[in-house]
Design a protein around this motif. Structure first.
Motif, PDB file in Angstrom:
ATOM      1  N   GLU A   1     108.778  30.917  -4.151  1.00  0.00           N
ATOM      2  CA  GLU A   1     109.318  31.322  -2.754  1.00  0.00           C
ATOM      3  C   GLU A   1     108.361  31.575  -1.783  1.00  0.00           C
ATOM      4  O   GLU A   1     108.559  31.279  -0.719  1.00  0.00           O
ATOM      5  CB  GLU A   1     110.127  32.724  -3.192  1.00  0.00           C
ATOM      6  CG  GLU A   1     111.500  32.455  -3.924  1.00  0.00           C
ATOM      7  CD  GLU A   1     112.355  33.605  -3.977  1.00  0.00           C
ATOM      8  OE1 GLU A   1     111.864  34.956  -3.892  1.00  0.00           O
ATOM      9  OE2 GLU A   1     113.494  33.610  -4.669  1.00  0.00           O
ATOM     10  N   ALA A   2     107.388  32.398  -2.085  1.00  0.00           N
ATOM     11  CA  ALA A   2     105.995  32.471  -1.056  1.00  0.00           C
ATOM     12  C   ALA A   2     105.689  31.081  -0.430  1.00  0.00           C
ATOM     13  O   ALA A   2     105.585  30.916   0.678  1.00  0.00           O
ATOM     14  CB  ALA A   2     105.096  33.484  -1.640  1.00  0.00           C
TER      15      ALA A   2
ATOM     16  N   PHE B   1     107.300  39.657   1.347  1.00  0.00           N
ATOM     17  CA  PHE B   1     108.284  39.990   0.346  1.00  0.00           C
ATOM     18  C   PHE B   1     108.172  41.354  -0.137  1.00  0.00           C
ATOM     19  O   PHE B   1     107.213  42.007  -0.034  1.00  0.00           O
ATOM     20  CB  PHE B   1     108.272  38.817  -0.841  1.00  0.00           C
ATOM     21  CG  PHE B   1     108.399  37.550  -0.478  1.00  0.00           C
ATOM     22  CD1 PHE B   1     109.658  36.971  -0.430  1.00  0.00           C
ATOM     23  CD2 PHE B   1     107.404  36.876   0.307  1.00  0.00           C
ATOM     24  CE1 PHE B   1     109.678  35.548  -0.363  1.00  0.00           C
ATOM     25  CE2 PHE B   1     107.972  35.446   0.460  1.00  0.00           C
ATOM     26  CZ  PHE B   1     108.863  34.784   0.200  1.00  0.00           C
TER      27      PHE B   1
ATOM     28  N   ASN C   1     104.005  38.863  -3.314  1.00  0.00           N
ATOM     29  CA  ASN C   1     103.861  37.368  -3.790  1.00  0.00           C
ATOM     30  C   ASN C   1     102.729  36.642  -3.248  1.00  0.00           C
ATOM     31  O   ASN C   1     102.649  35.522  -2.806  1.00  0.00           O
ATOM     32  CB  ASN C   1     105.013  36.620  -3.435  1.00  0.00           C
ATOM     33  CG  ASN C   1     106.306  37.100  -4.044  1.00  0.00           C
ATOM     34  OD1 ASN C   1     106.318  37.999  -4.923  1.00  0.00           O
ATOM     35  ND2 ASN C   1     107.499  36.723  -3.434  1.00  0.00           N
TER      36      ASN C   1
ATOM     37  N   LEU D   1     115.772  30.112   1.774  1.00  0.00           N
ATOM     38  CA  LEU D   1     115.359  30.393   0.433  1.00  0.00           C
ATOM     39  C   LEU D   1     116.851  30.721  -0.523  1.00  0.00           C
ATOM     40  O   LEU D   1     116.905  30.331  -1.667  1.00  0.00           O
ATOM     41  CB  LEU D   1     114.478  31.677   0.245  1.00  0.00           C
ATOM     42  CG  LEU D   1     112.991  31.699   0.661  1.00  0.00           C
ATOM     43  CD1 LEU D   1     112.471  32.852   0.608  1.00  0.00           C
ATOM     44  CD2 LEU D   1     112.400  30.489  -0.123  1.00  0.00           C
TER      45      LEU D   1
ATOM     46  N   LYS E   1     109.093  33.664 -10.014  1.00  0.00           N
ATOM     47  CA  LYS E   1     109.892  32.763  -8.929  1.00  0.00           C
ATOM     48  C   LYS E   1     109.125  33.220  -7.503  1.00  0.00           C
ATOM     49  O   LYS E   1     109.459  32.526  -6.769  1.00  0.00           O
ATOM     50  CB  LYS E   1     111.369  33.466  -8.776  1.00  0.00           C
ATOM     51  CG  LYS E   1     112.455  32.446  -8.453  1.00  0.00           C
ATOM     52  CD  LYS E   1     113.705  33.007  -8.953  1.00  0.00           C
ATOM     53  CE  LYS E   1     114.703  32.667  -7.799  1.00  0.00           C
ATOM     54  NZ  LYS E   1     115.624  33.948  -7.459  1.00  0.00           N
ATOM     55  N   GLY E   2     108.907  34.401  -7.463  1.00  0.00           N
ATOM     56  CA  GLY E   2     108.228  34.808  -6.317  1.00  0.00           C
ATOM     57  C   GLY E   2     107.129  33.993  -5.663  1.00  0.00           C
ATOM     58  O   GLY E   2     106.827  34.020  -4.315  1.00  0.00           O
ATOM     59  N   GLN E   3     106.474  33.383  -6.566  1.00  0.00           N
ATOM     60  CA  GLN E   3     105.105  32.385  -6.154  1.00  0.00           C
ATOM     61  C   GLN E   3     105.856  31.067  -5.449  1.00  0.00           C
ATOM     62  O   GLN E   3     105.256  30.588  -4.372  1.00  0.00           O
ATOM     63  CB  GLN E   3     104.392  31.890  -7.397  1.00  0.00           C
ATOM     64  CG  GLN E   3     103.705  33.145  -8.018  1.00  0.00           C
ATOM     65  CD  GLN E   3     102.362  33.603  -7.155  1.00  0.00           C
ATOM     66  OE1 GLN E   3     101.790  32.619  -6.852  1.00  0.00           O
ATOM     67  NE2 GLN E   3     102.331  34.894  -6.801  1.00  0.00           N
TER      68      GLN E   3
END
Lengths: 361, 269
Positions: A258-259, B110, B114, B77, A254-256
């Protein structure tokens, strides 16, 4: 003070170390090694005899095949039919050009240091099919038309597989993205498409495409049989491909997402620049697996009366002029399939190595 | 020239007390009575906060207090369900265009970096300037090298993130966010996933950045960082802002009982 480095114990290195560790480590490994060696030695001799030493390679007709070995003469004599089907002899240069271009596009992909090989690959995916679309059926630019009912053999197998592979990956990717969409209607349509097509055997799809579809089409609208088979194979294959790609999409953290969002990339750029490159790389083994399986599934077009390479060979081995060449025929077909499938497999391993950036998150 | 280029040289930023190079009284982020629910769970309960341009804010609080969720609402987000968030004059609503406008001006770092593992460090830094800001390639590369230099890893530009240590990856992530030349930087526990010996190198970069006048909101447990850098420290607990105070006051003379309890817990060791 640090301790000095020592050499590893002698029995772990070199050929003798390897043999001892892998072949003769325990009593049952010794037994297995001996049995396997016995089987290899006893079968290698007769196989070699049949394939090469006692085989017939040259001659004029069936009577020249008298030995105990394989009658490769049969393959040689009928090779033209196995490769081109009923494509007119005088026009076969058109197909030969396509074979040549195929080699030009894809052989460089196996040579690590070949300059600009990427462009050869891009040509293979764009220019090549376009040229094929003009050259093989003809009917344009003064080229004599050749009905698709006369195409056959290896050439037909390659056309079916090539078009199926080329179209299934993008359509499958779009379906996979659609299935993960937030929009309920798009998601629903993709789910229905995938689940319907994936649940039907390819034979059924081909049969429907060739026999039933014409019944539903309005008068005057008619596709050629080959075109209908191609559409059927492509849609069926896309459903499979969609699920393979979805596996890759789900593996992206998920972080990808979000980034990428935080940097201001919109949906398409996020998908195209960040998510898909990673997802597709992850599922290369699955994608190639599907390609290989499609390549072999093309033989099913036999049931709707198209003569791919298997169909061409099968229809020839019953020829009464040749005594008992069944084995030779099937071995030849198997060999042709193996060459292409093994090629795809090697290429995918090559690609995986190249795209591995050492990051396992 | 933008404010980034008015940065002091890094050496003085780390040794001398941080000076304010830019401070206007313009409010750049305004959060008014903002609520958020996860399903039926009320995570954020009526937050109010005005952040001035160039202000450096540290948010701390026990885990589950909603501090990460709060800053993730600022660049959408996470979605808030009631109240108002206005960033740089643009209200955050469902409107995708407005969200994109805000995200261009708000950089984020983050906890787990990421970075994009399929791209080199340099490509990570150039991606958004090229595709979002539509900066010419040569300029994007130059900017990326400038910021990689500033986070002190220009020599790693052609490596892939997987080949770097955690501290180096986090510094790349900071450079990547800065390459968009944002007006505001959000840090979501940037040092929590790092080994102890790498925390300092990341904090040094953040301190240097704070000295350059960047508006920063930082969720962190690094109280030393809060003391040196913050203009205001915010303490959150159970979805509310419990206390807001300048660091001297916050650490020496907390007013609320919950703040005292929290500080006792984390400062005891």
């Amino acid at each position: 003070m640090s301790l000095p480095s020592e050499l590893p114990p002698r029995q772990d290195i070199g050929v003798i170390g390897w043999v001892r560790k892998n072949l003769f480590s325990t009593w049952y490994n010794i037994v297995l090694t001996l049995v396997a060696a016995y089987l290899v030695i006893t079968s290698a001799g007769p196989l070699l005899n049949w394939v090469i030493l006692e085989a017939t390679f040259t001659g004029e007709s069936a009577s020249d095949c008298s030995g105990e070995g394989a009658c490769w003469l049969f393959i040689g004599q009928r090779l033209n039919f196995f490769i081109y089907g009923f494509y007119p002899d005088a026009l076969q240069w058109r197909v030969d050009i396509m074979f040549g271009l195929l080699a030009v596009a894809f052989v460089p992909q196996f040579i690590e240091r070949f300059p600009r090989r990427k462009w050869f690959g891009i040509f293979g995916l764009t220019g090549l099919p376009l040229i094929g679309y003009i050259l093989i059926p003809g009917g344009w630019f003064g080229l004599e038309e050749v009905q698709s009912s006369r195409w056959g053999g290896l050439m037909l197998t390659l056309i079916l597989a090539y078009v199926g592979i080329l179209a299934a990956l993008p359509i499958g990717t779009i379906l996979a993205l659609g299935r993960r969409s937030d929009m309920p209607i798009i998601r629903g349509m993709c789910v229905v498409f995938i689940e319907v097509w994936r649940a039907v055997p390819l034979i059924t799809v081909l049969f429907m495409a060739s026999v039933m579809l014409p019944l539903f089409l309005p008068d005057g609208v008619n596709f050629e049989k080959l075109m209908r088979a191609l559409i059927g194979i492509t849609l069926w294959q896309s459903a499979y491909m969609a699920e393979v790609v979805r596996g890759g999409l789900q593996a992206i953290p998920k972080g990808q997402y979000e980034a990428a969002s935080a940097l201001g990339l919109g949906y398409w750029r996020k998908t195209g620049l960040v998510v898909l490159p990673q997802a597709l790389t992850l599922v290369i083994p699955g994608i190639v697996n599907t390609f290989i399986s499609l390549f072999k599934d093309t033989t099913l077009v036999l049931i709707i009366g198209l003569f791919d390479i298997l169909g061409a060979v099968q229809s020839t081995i019953t020829d009464p002029a040749w005594r008992n060449v069944t084995t030779e025929g099937y071995v030849f077909v198997a060999f042709c399939f193996w060459i292409f499938c093994f090629g795809m497999s090697r290429y995918s391993q090559n690609l995986e190595r190249k795209l591995d950036t050492g990051h396992k998150s | 020239m933008t404010e980034h280029n008015t940065a002091q040289n890094p050496e003085s930023a780390r040794t001398a007390p941080v000076e304010l190079t830019k401070r206007t009284d313009e409010t750049i982020i305004k959060v008014a009575d903002m609520h958020k629910w996860y399903g039926t769970f009320h995570v954020l309960k009526g937050l109010n906060l005005d952040v001035k341009e160039g202000e450096r804010i540290v948010i701390c609080g026990p885990s589950g207090s909603g501090k990460s969720t709060f800053i993730r609402c600022i660049n959408r987000l996470e979605e808030h369900q009631r109240g108002q968030i206005i960033v740089d004059g643009v209200e955050i609503t469902d409107d995708v265009k407005q969200i994109d406008t805000v995200r261009k001006e708000v950089g984020m770092v983050f906890q787990h970096f990421n970075l994009f593992p399929h791209l080199t460090v340099l490509e990570n830094c150039c991606l958004a300037p090229l595709w979002v800001r539509k900066v010419p390639k040569r300029e994007a590369l130059a900017t990326a090298m400038e910021y990689l230099d500033r986070v002190k890893i220009p020599e790693q530009a052609d490596k892939y993130p997987g080949q770097l240590s955690g501290g180096q990856q986090q510094r790349v992530a900071i450079a990547r966010a800065l390459c968009m030349k944002p007006k505001i930087m959000l840090f979501d526990e940037p040092t929590s996933a790092l080994d102890p010996e790498m925390i300092k190198e990341v904090l040094d970069v953040m301190i240097e950045l704070a000295g350059s006048g960047m508006t920063m909101i930082c969720v962190t447990h690094e109280m030393g960082f809060a003391k040196t850098v913050a203009d205001r420290v915010i303490f959150m607990d159970q979805g509310e802002i419990v206390e807001v105070a300048p660091p001297e006051e916050f650490f020496s003379n907390p007013k609320e009982a919950r703040t005292q309890q929290f500080l006792n817990q984390i400062l005891q060791h």
